[in-house]
Design a protein around this motif. Sequence first.
Motif, short mmCIF file in Angstrom:
data_model
loop_
_atom_site.label_atom_id
_atom_site.label_comp_id
_atom_site.label_asym_id
_atom_site.label_seq_id
_atom_site.Cartn_x
_atom_site.Cartn_y
_atom_site.Cartn_z
N ASN A 7 18.87 59.23 -32.00
CA ASN A 7 19.29 57.99 -33.22
C ASN A 7 19.91 57.46 -32.12
O ASN A 7 19.48 55.74 -31.86
N SER A 8 21.05 57.51 -31.88
CA SER A 8 21.75 56.57 -31.52
C SER A 8 21.44 56.02 -29.80
O SER A 8 21.21 54.88 -28.77
N ASN A 48 18.71 56.05 -29.37
CA ASN A 48 17.31 55.50 -28.95
C ASN A 48 17.67 53.75 -29.03
O ASN A 48 17.47 52.91 -28.80
N LYS A 49 18.55 54.04 -30.14
CA LYS A 49 18.92 52.02 -30.39
C LYS A 49 19.38 51.69 -29.71
O LYS A 49 19.23 50.90 -28.77
N VAL A 50 20.80 52.34 -28.55
CA VAL A 50 21.14 52.05 -26.90
C VAL A 50 20.26 51.66 -26.48
O VAL A 50 19.87 50.36 -25.59
N ALA A 72 16.95 51.25 -26.88
CA ALA A 72 15.96 49.61 -27.18
C ALA A 72 16.56 48.39 -27.03
O ALA A 72 15.70 47.36 -27.06
N LYS A 73 17.81 48.09 -27.45
CA LYS A 73 19.26 46.97 -27.10
C LYS A 73 18.92 46.82 -25.29
O LYS A 73 18.93 45.45 -24.85
N GLN A 124 16.79 46.99 -23.34
CA GLN A 124 15.31 46.38 -22.69
C GLN A 124 15.22 45.70 -22.81
O GLN A 124 15.14 44.39 -23.75
#
Length: 53
Positions: free
Chosen positions: A43-44, A46-48, A50-51, A53
């Motif tokens: 999850n971490s 994936n968050k990184v 997404a930021k 992009q």
Amino acid sequence: MSKFVAFMKNESGATAIEYGLLASLIAVAIITAVSTVGSGVGNSFNKVGAKLQ
């Protein structure tokens, strides 16, 4: 009759079973911990991602 008494006093098989149960309990605990931590790390990332992009 003495062989039966000796058989009933022999605890080596029971000890092996106890060690086997203990090892399997530890393995289940490790698998649970690794999958929980792995989900958090995924999850971490994936968050990184997404930021970025």
